[in-house]
Design an enzyme around this catalytic site. Structure first.
Site, PDB file in Angstrom:
ATOM      1  N   LEU A  15     -20.003  21.711 -14.097  1.00  0.00           N
ATOM      2  CA  LEU A  15     -19.671  23.035 -13.593  1.00  0.00           C
ATOM      3  C   LEU A  15     -20.854  23.722 -12.936  1.00  0.00           C
ATOM      4  CD1 LEU A  15     -17.574  24.384 -16.611  1.00  0.00           C
ATOM      5  CD2 LEU A  15     -16.697  23.511 -14.432  1.00  0.00           C
ATOM      6  N   GLY A  16     -22.051  23.446 -13.450  1.00  0.00           N
ATOM      7  CA  GLY A  16     -23.221  24.105 -12.897  1.00  0.00           C
ATOM      8  C   GLY A  16     -24.496  23.398 -13.295  1.00  0.00           C
ATOM      9  N   THR A  23     -24.241  22.570 -17.174  1.00  0.00           N
ATOM     10  CA  THR A  23     -22.996  22.999 -17.798  1.00  0.00           C
ATOM     11  C   THR A  23     -21.861  22.090 -17.357  1.00  0.00           C
ATOM     12  OG1 THR A  23     -23.791  25.287 -17.741  1.00  0.00           O
ATOM     13  CG2 THR A  23     -21.462  24.959 -18.216  1.00  0.00           C
ATOM     14  N   ASP A 133     -28.144  39.768 -17.298  1.00  0.00           N
ATOM     15  CA  ASP A 133     -27.861  39.017 -16.066  1.00  0.00           C
ATOM     16  C   ASP A 133     -26.424  39.250 -15.597  1.00  0.00           C
ATOM     17  OD1 ASP A 133     -28.520  37.429 -13.913  1.00  0.00           O
ATOM     18  OD2 ASP A 133     -28.134  35.535 -14.948  1.00  0.00           O
TER      19      ASP A 133
END
Length: 271
Positions: A15-16, A23, A133
């Protein structure tokens, strides 16, 4: 991908990818029905103890949170020298996918966005945590009901527990508050980031692309057609000087509740 972590989590896709963590979308083979989950892997291993501390802090905070709009922590474990955090999968798209340069949200849509996210943020702050964040990429809109979820607590600061690198600069340029860029975060820093996110959707411009005045505050008002009341709220959310900014989320919610009924009428805003 034919990878199974610890004999339990079958990786479906990535995903990332960040500097210190990858991830993945995965299936929990050990749970009834093999539900989908998110597996976050800390990389590199323990050569960066501060990153490991933050990683474990994220896991601890997710375990503390019990909110329908924050992913639940499934577990945190070590496997072959790598550290893994498993959490519930939120089926939806993050808000960065809803943003297009020049496309502007209506005032009513932004008010609904703020009211919903401020309630989630209020819960986080009640737990004595600062997200640090907040940005479109860290807010997911569920596919099934449109509900907004706050994700990625990898930069979280826990005000209750042991302070971990409190002066570390975290966050994303354009969204994080000026004091956070200097290594200091407060509850008001999250309010600033949420305000900048709302301004992005109102103006159709990335925060970093907006000009600043002599006080280092972004200049954006002439790019929208919103009411002066909402503009005043957003301006106070994003003040550079902490003494002029909202101190707590409930104060922002109270001012939003005072907006006249006409602000709730949804209408298309020309791009």
């Amino acid at each position: 991908m034919n990878i199974v972590v610890d004999g339990r989590y079958q990786i479906i896709k990535r995903l990332g990818k960040g500097g210190f963590a990858h991830t993945y979308l995965a299936k929990n083979l050990a749970a009834p029905g093999k539900p989908t989950c998110v597996v976050k892997q800390l990389r590199p291993k323990v050569e960066h103890p501060r990153m490991l501390q933050l990683f474990k802090l994220e896991a601890a905070m997710l375990a503390r949170f019990k909110h329908s709009q924050i992913p639940k922590q499934v577990e945190c474990f070590e496997h072959h020298g790598d550290f893994f955090l498993v959490q519930d999968f939120v089926a939806g798209d993050d808000l960065s996918k809803e943003f297009r340069i020049g496309h502007r949200w209506s005032e009513a849509k932004v008010i609904r966005f703020l009211r919903e996210m401020l309630k989630v943020l209020s819960y986080v702050h009640q737990k004595r945590a600062i997200h640090r964040d907040i940005k479109p990429a860290n807010i997911i809109r569920r596919w099934d009901n449109g509900q907004l979820c706050l994700i990625d607590f990898g930069a979280v600061q826990d005000l209750e527990g042991e302070s971990i690198a409190p002066n570390t600069v975290v966050g994303t340029p354009g969204y994080h508050a000026p004091e956070q860029a200097e290594g200091v975060a407060t509850f008001s820093s999250d309010i600033y980031a949420l305000g900048m996110t709302a301004i992005q959707f109102l103006t159709g411009s990335y925060p970093l692309h907006l000009p600043k005045n002599a006080e280092r505050e972004v200049v954006w008002r002439d790019l929208t057609t919103i009411s002066d009341r909402l503009a005043t709220i957003l301006e106070q959310m994003t003040r550079v000087d902490l003494t002029d900014r909202y101190e707590c989320v409930n104060a922002v919610i109270a001012d939003l509740e005072m907006l006249p009924p006409g602000c709730e009428d949804d209408q298309q805003v020309p791009s």
